[in-house]
Design an enzyme around this catalytic site. Structure first.
Site, PDB file in Angstrom:
ATOM      1  N   LYS A   1      -4.941 -10.243  -6.974  1.00  0.00           N
ATOM      2  CA  LYS A   1      -6.236 -10.388  -6.301  1.00  0.00           C
ATOM      3  C   LYS A   1      -7.227  -9.342  -6.804  1.00  0.00           C
ATOM      4  CE  LYS A   1      -6.307  -7.608  -2.160  1.00  0.00           C
ATOM      5  NZ  LYS A   1      -7.063  -7.389  -0.986  1.00  0.00           N
TER       6      LYS A   1
ATOM      7  N   LYS B   1     -10.411  -3.267  -5.038  1.00  0.00           N
ATOM      8  CA  LYS B   1     -11.092  -1.989  -5.288  1.00  0.00           C
ATOM      9  C   LYS B   1     -10.190  -1.017  -6.024  1.00  0.00           C
ATOM     10  CE  LYS B   1     -13.221  -2.165  -0.772  1.00  0.00           C
ATOM     11  NZ  LYS B   1     -12.829  -1.927   0.605  1.00  0.00           N
TER      12      LYS B   1
ATOM     13  N   LYS C   1       0.812  -1.219   0.000  1.00  0.00           N
ATOM     14  CA  LYS C   1       0.000   0.000   0.000  1.00  0.00           C
ATOM     15  C   LYS C   1       0.843   1.266   0.000  1.00  0.00           C
ATOM     16  CE  LYS C   1      -4.458  -1.582   1.317  1.00  0.00           C
ATOM     17  NZ  LYS C   1      -5.631  -1.568   2.150  1.00  0.00           N
TER      18      LYS C   1
HETATM   19  P1  ATP Z   1      -9.260  -4.185  -1.631  1.00  0.00           P
HETATM   20  O1  ATP Z   1      -8.077  -5.076  -1.736  1.00  0.00           O
HETATM   21  O2  ATP Z   1     -10.394  -4.676  -2.434  1.00  0.00           O
HETATM   22  O3  ATP Z   1      -8.940  -2.765  -1.938  1.00  0.00           O
HETATM   23  P2  ATP Z   1      -8.957  -4.381   1.155  1.00  0.00           P
HETATM   24  O4  ATP Z   1      -8.515  -5.812   1.323  1.00  0.00           O
HETATM   25  O5  ATP Z   1      -7.873  -3.377   1.141  1.00  0.00           O
HETATM   26  O6  ATP Z   1      -9.833  -4.236  -0.140  1.00  0.00           O
HETATM   27  P3  ATP Z   1     -11.278  -4.282   2.917  1.00  0.00           P
HETATM   28  O7  ATP Z   1     -12.282  -3.623   2.086  1.00  0.00           O
HETATM   29  O8  ATP Z   1     -11.285  -3.866   4.316  1.00  0.00           O
HETATM   30  O9  ATP Z   1      -9.829  -3.956   2.383  1.00  0.00           O
HETATM   31  O10 ATP Z   1     -11.444  -5.847   2.826  1.00  0.00           O
HETATM   32  C1  ATP Z   1     -12.530  -6.432   3.451  1.00  0.00           C
HETATM   33  C2  ATP Z   1     -12.427  -7.924   3.456  1.00  0.00           C
HETATM   34  O11 ATP Z   1     -12.445  -8.428   2.126  1.00  0.00           O
HETATM   35  C3  ATP Z   1     -11.164  -8.496   4.114  1.00  0.00           C
HETATM   36  O12 ATP Z   1     -11.524  -9.581   4.946  1.00  0.00           O
HETATM   37  C4  ATP Z   1     -10.338  -8.964   2.943  1.00  0.00           C
HETATM   38  O13 ATP Z   1      -9.510 -10.047   3.290  1.00  0.00           O
HETATM   39  C5  ATP Z   1     -11.423  -9.397   1.982  1.00  0.00           C
HETATM   40  N1  ATP Z   1     -10.956  -9.370   0.590  1.00  0.00           N
HETATM   41  C6  ATP Z   1     -10.509  -8.293  -0.109  1.00  0.00           C
HETATM   42  N2  ATP Z   1     -10.180  -8.638  -1.367  1.00  0.00           N
HETATM   43  C7  ATP Z   1     -10.422  -9.984  -1.474  1.00  0.00           C
HETATM   44  C8  ATP Z   1     -10.291 -10.937  -2.547  1.00  0.00           C
HETATM   45  N3  ATP Z   1      -9.855 -10.582  -3.737  1.00  0.00           N
HETATM   46  N4  ATP Z   1     -10.647 -12.220  -2.290  1.00  0.00           N
HETATM   47  C9  ATP Z   1     -11.119 -12.597  -1.069  1.00  0.00           C
HETATM   48  N5  ATP Z   1     -11.267 -11.748  -0.033  1.00  0.00           N
HETATM   49  C10 ATP Z   1     -10.917 -10.453  -0.218  1.00  0.00           C
HETATM   50  N1  LTN Z   2      -7.505  -4.875   7.730  1.00  0.00           N
HETATM   51  C1  LTN Z   2      -8.770  -5.390   7.313  1.00  0.00           C
HETATM   52  C2  LTN Z   2      -9.938  -4.627   7.863  1.00  0.00           C
HETATM   53  C3  LTN Z   2     -10.024  -4.759   9.338  1.00  0.00           C
HETATM   54  C4  LTN Z   2     -10.371  -5.930  10.057  1.00  0.00           C
HETATM   55  C5  LTN Z   2     -10.316  -5.554  11.439  1.00  0.00           C
HETATM   56  C6  LTN Z   2     -10.709  -7.218   9.689  1.00  0.00           C
HETATM   57  C7  LTN Z   2      -9.766  -3.774  10.250  1.00  0.00           C
HETATM   58  N2  LTN Z   2      -9.953  -4.241  11.504  1.00  0.00           N
HETATM   59  C8  LTN Z   2     -10.589  -6.478  12.440  1.00  0.00           C
HETATM   60  C9  LTN Z   2     -10.979  -8.143  10.719  1.00  0.00           C
HETATM   61  C10 LTN Z   2     -10.906  -7.759  12.063  1.00  0.00           C
HETATM   62  C11 LTN Z   2      -8.838  -5.356   5.793  1.00  0.00           C
HETATM   63  O1  LTN Z   2      -9.637  -6.012   5.270  1.00  0.00           O
HETATM   64  N3  LTN Z   2      -8.091  -4.613   5.093  1.00  0.00           N
END
Ligand code: ATP
Ligand code: LTN
Length: 350
Positions: free
Chosen positions: A211, A214, A127
């Site tokens: 993966k 968003k 990130k």
């Molecule tokens: P993104 O990668 O889409 O920008 P993120 O992982 O940074 O999203 P969150 O929106 O907080 O952040 O993710 C919410 C949940 O979705 C988490 O439990 C994460 O592990 C799950 N997740 C995100 N992307 C995937 C994926 N491609 N496949 C399965 N689970 C996912």
């Molecule tokens: N870091 C996680 C979001 C998140 C989370 C948590 C997930 C923040 N606090 C506590 C499980 C339990 C992510 O999906 N990016």
């Protein structure tokens, strides 16, 4: 590191998880996290689901939308929770920033976690990108706040996608270290990740090695929960496959075919049929047959959720009511645990 001995903690089983209010939810978020949140309501465990708005601000305001949009994005995630089937009477739904103890515990944990542990986190590197010096300190300690989210409720199980595995390991290390450093062996449970399942790692529709995310600039790379049926069908049709022939004859035939494996995994996660059953059903068929069938199961599953989501978003006051009620119930669990932490650390007046 993550322990092999059974934790001494013997309190109730409790589920906690969170999703950031950044951008629209996609199929990866749904299958990796949200669908599991819903399914876990069938257990006897207490279920607490948070919209982690304090995590959202770890990146620059243009990434999370800025102060005018943050509250409405929080409402959108809460509405998605409700639309997917989280019952606000059965589960607690709330916004992280509404319960001040999250950041209070995060400070204590910042003093428990070691630099070396946090420096190992690969998501920070992803990130922060090339210029880590310009990343916020909050982005660096983000997984410590995540540990606080979980342990503030003494949660024992955490449903997340595969990408959160390393963060969960850090939460486990923090729990163990706190218990040891303050000589309270069974104070915090060592939380278990709930990751397994066909939806744990959904890949981009355009590149089977990345993966679904968003932040991918191509909207064709993901299915958004708000996509309509035509858009879903179009995106599946345009999904990348490979030149290695039609659908494989058996599961072994998915090896070395990440795009096809991803599509089969999505079919399996959405329909509830095993990967073996899906492969057997479409063995040797062309993608001209499999892709429309996949689009059909996806639309059948997602269309009712999307329709409910739109309905719920028409009444934001009701979403706010759910979030307020959830915050009250979350606080009632968190406050006495935080009081105990204050006493355990030895703060004045605790
Ligand atoms: P993104 O990668 O889409 O920008 P993120 O992982 O940074 O999203 P969150 O929106 O907080 O952040 O993710 C919410 C949940 O979705 C988490 O439990 C994460 O592990 C799950 N997740 C995100 N992307 C995937 C994926 N491609 N496949 C399965 N689970 C996912
Ligand atoms: N870091 C996680 C979001 C998140 C989370 C948590 C997930 C923040 N606090 C506590 C499980 C339990 C992510 O999906 N990016």
């Amino acid at each position: 590191m993550t322990d092999t001995t059974a934790p001494a903690y013997s309190g109730p089983k409790r589920i906690f998880s969170g999703i950031q209010p950044t951008g629209n939810l996609h199929l990866g978020n749904y299958l990796g996290a949200l669908k599991k949140f819903v399914d876990l309501q069938a257990t006897e465990w207490e279920t607490i689901y948070c919209v982690v708005d304090q995590h959202a601000i770890t990146q620059a305001p243009d990434v999370w939308g800025g102060p005018e949009l943050l509250a409405s994005y929080t409402r959108q995630i809460a509405a998605a929770y409700l639309a997917a089937g989280i019952d606000p009477k059965r589960s607690i739904i709330f916004a992280q920033s509404a319960v001040r103890e999250h950041t209070e515990l995060a400070w204590v944990f910042n003093c428990v976690a070691r630099m070396g542990w946090v420096e190992r986190m690969t998501q920070f590197k992803d990130k922060a990108g090339k210029d880590a010096e310009r990343a916020s300190v909050g982005l660096f300690t983000y997984p410590v706040l995540m540990a606080a989210d979980i342990l503030l409720y003494k949660a024992t199980h955490v449903p997340v996608g595969d990408d959160q595995k390393q963060h969960l390991e850090l939460s486990r290390d923090i729990a163990e270290r706190f218990n040891r450093d303050f000589n309270v062996p069974d104070f915090f449970p060592v939380p278990e990740p709930l990751i397994k399942g066909p939806g744990a790692r959904i890949m981009s529709l355009k590149d089977g090695t990345k993966k679904m995310s968003k932040s991918d600039p191509s909207d064709l790379s993901r299915i958004n929960l708000v996509d309509d049926s035509d858009t879903i069908a179009k995106k599946i049709k345009k999904a990348t496959t490979d030149p290695l022939g039609p659908m494989p004859e058996d599961v072994k035939g998915l090896e070395g075919r990440p795009e096809v494996e991803n599509l089969v995994g999505i079919y399996s996660a959405v329909s509830g049929e095993s990967v073996e059953a899906v492969v057997a059903k479409y063995a040797g068929q062309g993608f001209g047959v499999f892709k429309p069938a996949l689009a059909e199961v996806m639309v059948a599953h997602l269309a009712p959720i999307t329709a409910r989501y739109r309905e719920i978003m028409d009444d934001p006051a009701e979403v706010d009511r759910v979030l307020r009620d959830g915050a009250d119930r979350a606080r009632a669990i968190a406050a006495p645990i935080m009081d105990e932490v204050r006493r355990t650390v030895g703060f004045w007046g605790a």
